[in-house]
Design a protein around this motif. Structure first.
Motif, PDB file in Angstrom:
ATOM      1  N   LEU A  10      22.219  37.897  -6.483  1.00  0.00           N
ATOM      2  CA  LEU A  10      20.953  38.991  -6.385  1.00  0.00           C
ATOM      3  C   LEU A  10      20.810  39.615  -7.822  1.00  0.00           C
ATOM      4  O   LEU A  10      19.549  40.200  -8.255  1.00  0.00           O
ATOM      5  CB  LEU A  10      21.304  39.832  -5.356  1.00  0.00           C
ATOM      6  N   THR A  11      21.948  39.694  -8.544  1.00  0.00           N
ATOM      7  CA  THR A  11      21.461  40.347  -9.954  1.00  0.00           C
ATOM      8  C   THR A  11      20.858  39.472 -10.773  1.00  0.00           C
ATOM      9  O   THR A  11      19.771  39.968 -11.230  1.00  0.00           O
ATOM     10  CB  THR A  11      23.218  40.309 -10.495  1.00  0.00           C
ATOM     11  N   GLU A  12      20.909  38.210 -10.782  1.00  0.00           N
ATOM     12  CA  GLU A  12      19.962  37.277 -11.433  1.00  0.00           C
ATOM     13  C   GLU A  12      18.698  37.327 -11.113  1.00  0.00           C
ATOM     14  O   GLU A  12      17.647  37.302 -11.861  1.00  0.00           O
ATOM     15  CB  GLU A  12      20.542  35.795 -11.425  1.00  0.00           C
ATOM     16  N   ALA A  13      18.248  37.435  -9.675  1.00  0.00           N
ATOM     17  CA  ALA A  13      17.206  37.420  -9.070  1.00  0.00           C
ATOM     18  C   ALA A  13      16.493  38.642  -9.667  1.00  0.00           C
ATOM     19  O   ALA A  13      15.400  38.599  -9.744  1.00  0.00           O
ATOM     20  CB  ALA A  13      17.278  37.337  -7.535  1.00  0.00           C
ATOM     21  N   VAL A  14      17.041  39.937  -9.301  1.00  0.00           N
ATOM     22  CA  VAL A  14      16.430  41.240  -9.637  1.00  0.00           C
ATOM     23  C   VAL A  14      16.123  41.231 -11.142  1.00  0.00           C
ATOM     24  O   VAL A  14      15.121  41.679 -11.792  1.00  0.00           O
ATOM     25  CB  VAL A  14      17.409  42.462  -9.148  1.00  0.00           C
TER      26      VAL A  14
END
Length: 239
Positions: A10-14
């Motif tokens: 989710l870090t990468e996605a955001v």
């Protein structure tokens, strides 16, 4: 909007979708490689006081990767926490939509459309193969029931031997794994870092496929290339 992410996917996605929104991330959040945010500890042992000190509008977490007591401590301090559940590829797309919207995205990012199209266009495998999929060593642990990685492999024509085990990540003795005689032993480079020198030697006489753990277990921008990358690694091992 200020967001702290406790999940590498989710870090990468955001970060890719909403530059500047992330205020904090775990020590394990390795993508994007140039991510410059406050580090808040591990996924299983985040520094809740540091997270609270960042005064985030939202903390994003996952029911498998993060511990309920840590999330409860954040809620008790007045921090809003969004908890995701990802057990298969379609659910990953739904949860990514939900997370990005909660973080302030006004439209769906192109990478998410491309990722969904990549999986929708995935051809039906001509033949299916069986596999054991270790995710840890000392003790040996493998994929069990209801896992995202298991669904990823199934869509690529690989059925793992413990898909119906009572546990999601069962501990299985090595001799039992070898005795299963699968077509493949799939060895990702995370969470345990299996390598050509650390893993295949435990399975003499069996075909081993070393694969990218990020493409097997992460649900973010890597989903767009995961079918191609994993498919190539699995085919190469079977030659």
């Amino acid at each position: 909007m200020r967001v702290v992410s406790l999940v590498p996917s989710l870090t990468e996605a955001v970060a890719v979708t909403l530059p500047g929104v992330l205020a904090g991330a775990t020590d394990w959040c390795s993508h994007p490689v140039d991510l410059d945010v406050t580090r808040v500890g591990g996924t299983k042992n985040p520094k809740t006081d540091r997270i609270i000190g960042l005064a985030p509008d939202l903390v994003i977490a996952n029911e498998e990767e993060n511990r309920a007591p840590d999330l409860d401590a954040l809620r008790a301090a007045g921090v809003e926490v969004l908890v995701t559940e990802v057990r298969d590829v379609p659910q990953a797309f739904r949860e990514l939509d939900r997370v990005l919207t909660a973080c302030g995205a006004r439209s769906r990012p192109r990478w998410l459309d491309e990722a969904e199209a990549a999986w929708a266009d995935q051809p039906v495998p001509e033949r299916r193969r069986t596999a054991v999929v270790p995710v840890w060593r000392r003790p040996w642990m493998v994929l069990g029931r209801d896992t995202f990685a298991g669904d990823v492999l199934a869509r690529l024509g690989v059925d793992h031997a413990y898909a119906h085990h009572a546990d999601r990540y069962p501990r299985v003795p090595l001799d039992e794994l070898v005795a299963a005689r699968p077509d493949l032993v799939v060895l990702p480079d995370e969470p345990y870092r299996f390598t050509a020198e650390d893993g295949p030697e435990a399975f003499p006489g069996l075909t081993c496929a070393l694969v990218s753990g990020r493409h097997l277990t992460w649900y973010g921008p890597s989903l767009a290339e995961a079918p191609r990358v994993l498919g190539a690694a699995l085919r190469a091992a079977a030659r």
